[in-house]
Design a protein around this motif. Structure first.
Motif, mmCIF file in Angstrom:
data_model
loop_
_atom_site.group_PDB
_atom_site.id
_atom_site.type_symbol
_atom_site.label_atom_id
_atom_site.label_comp_id
_atom_site.label_asym_id
_atom_site.label_seq_id
_atom_site.Cartn_x
_atom_site.Cartn_y
_atom_site.Cartn_z
ATOM 1 N N GLU A 1 0.807 -1.218 0.000
ATOM 2 C CA GLU A 1 0.000 0.000 0.000
ATOM 3 C C GLU A 1 0.842 1.270 0.000
ATOM 4 O O GLU A 1 0.445 2.272 -0.572
ATOM 5 N N SER A 2 2.006 1.228 0.613
ATOM 6 C CA SER A 2 2.814 2.448 0.718
ATOM 7 C C SER A 2 3.651 2.722 -0.525
ATOM 8 O O SER A 2 4.141 3.834 -0.707
ATOM 9 N N ILE A 3 3.800 1.733 -1.399
ATOM 10 C CA ILE A 3 4.626 1.914 -2.605
ATOM 11 C C ILE A 3 4.118 3.072 -3.450
ATOM 12 O O ILE A 3 4.896 3.924 -3.874
ATOM 13 N N GLU A 4 2.823 3.105 -3.705
ATOM 14 C CA GLU A 4 2.271 4.137 -4.579
ATOM 15 C C GLU A 4 2.450 5.534 -4.000
ATOM 16 O O GLU A 4 2.922 6.439 -4.672
ATOM 17 N N GLY A 5 2.095 5.715 -2.754
ATOM 18 C CA GLY A 5 2.179 7.037 -2.131
ATOM 19 C C GLY A 5 3.605 7.511 -1.893
ATOM 20 O O GLY A 5 3.892 8.694 -1.960
ATOM 21 N N MET A 6 4.498 6.562 -1.598
ATOM 22 C CA MET A 6 5.881 6.927 -1.293
ATOM 23 C C MET A 6 6.796 6.789 -2.507
ATOM 24 O O MET A 6 7.930 7.222 -2.470
ATOM 25 N N ASN A 7 6.308 6.130 -3.565
ATOM 26 C CA ASN A 7 7.043 5.996 -4.822
ATOM 27 C C ASN A 7 8.435 5.376 -4.634
ATOM 28 O O ASN A 7 9.448 6.054 -4.715
ATOM 29 N N TYR A 8 8.457 4.081 -4.390
ATOM 30 C CA TYR A 8 9.704 3.328 -4.315
ATOM 31 C C TYR A 8 9.500 1.968 -4.960
ATOM 32 O O TYR A 8 8.380 1.581 -5.269
ATOM 33 N N ARG A 9 10.594 1.253 -5.168
ATOM 34 C CA ARG A 9 10.539 -0.089 -5.741
ATOM 35 C C ARG A 9 11.125 -1.082 -4.752
ATOM 36 O O ARG A 9 12.117 -0.792 -4.101
ATOM 37 N N ILE A 10 10.520 -2.260 -4.703
ATOM 38 C CA ILE A 10 11.045 -3.349 -3.891
ATOM 39 C C ILE A 10 11.567 -4.427 -4.836
ATOM 40 O O ILE A 10 10.854 -4.884 -5.721
ATOM 41 N N PHE A 11 12.817 -4.814 -4.635
ATOM 42 C CA PHE A 11 13.414 -5.884 -5.435
ATOM 43 C C PHE A 11 13.482 -7.189 -4.663
ATOM 44 O O PHE A 11 13.678 -8.250 -5.251
#
Length: 141
Positions: free
Chosen positions: A27-37
């Motif tokens: 959920e936080s990826i979109e708002g915080m704009n980061y990528r998880i590898f």
């Protein structure tokens, strides 16, 4: 990036806690704009292989750890620090090191003696790589 439980205590006592943490990451990826590898959730710590975009890592980690700490403290009717100090971050600047870190993360439960193979451990991004699943993890080729 690694964050440990305060006094090496468990930060994930039940599977539902790990599920909540993963849901929060998604959920936080979109708002915080980061990528998880890659990621692994162990009982007393977690690793995330993350690429920041326009937000600073400290802002992202503050949101993730703060939200999880509030959940954990409320659920287990406790107060105080959930995490042992600040997270530890290591800069990854080339692809070879990125692959090495990803393997290290996925091998964590095997090295800890929790399971015999990486594929046996449920709380890891390994399944995205092993099965080619598209999702919130950006698979490194």
């Amino acid at each position: 990036m690694i964050a440990r439980g305060n006094n090496k205590k468990y930060i994930f006592k039940e599977s539902i806690d790990k599920g909540y943490f993963i849901k929060q990451l998604k959920e936080s990826i979109e708002g915080m704009n980061y990528r998880i590898f890659g990621y692994i959730l162990m009982d007393n710590h977690y690793h995330i292989l993350i690429q920041t975009m326009d937000k600073k890592l400290q802002e992202i980690m503050h949101q993730i750890n703060n939200k999880y700490s509030k959940y954990f403290n409320a659920k287990y009717k406790r107060v105080g620090h959930v995490f042992q100090g600040r997270y530890k971050a290591i800069l990854v600047q080339d692809e070879r090191y990125l692959i090495w870190v990803l393997r290290y993360i996925h091998q964590n439960p095997v090295q800890a003696g929790i399971c015999q193979t990486v594929s046996e451990y449920k709380w890891s991004s390994d399944i995205f790589y092993r099965r080619g699943i598209k999702g919130f993890v950006n698979v490194v080729n």
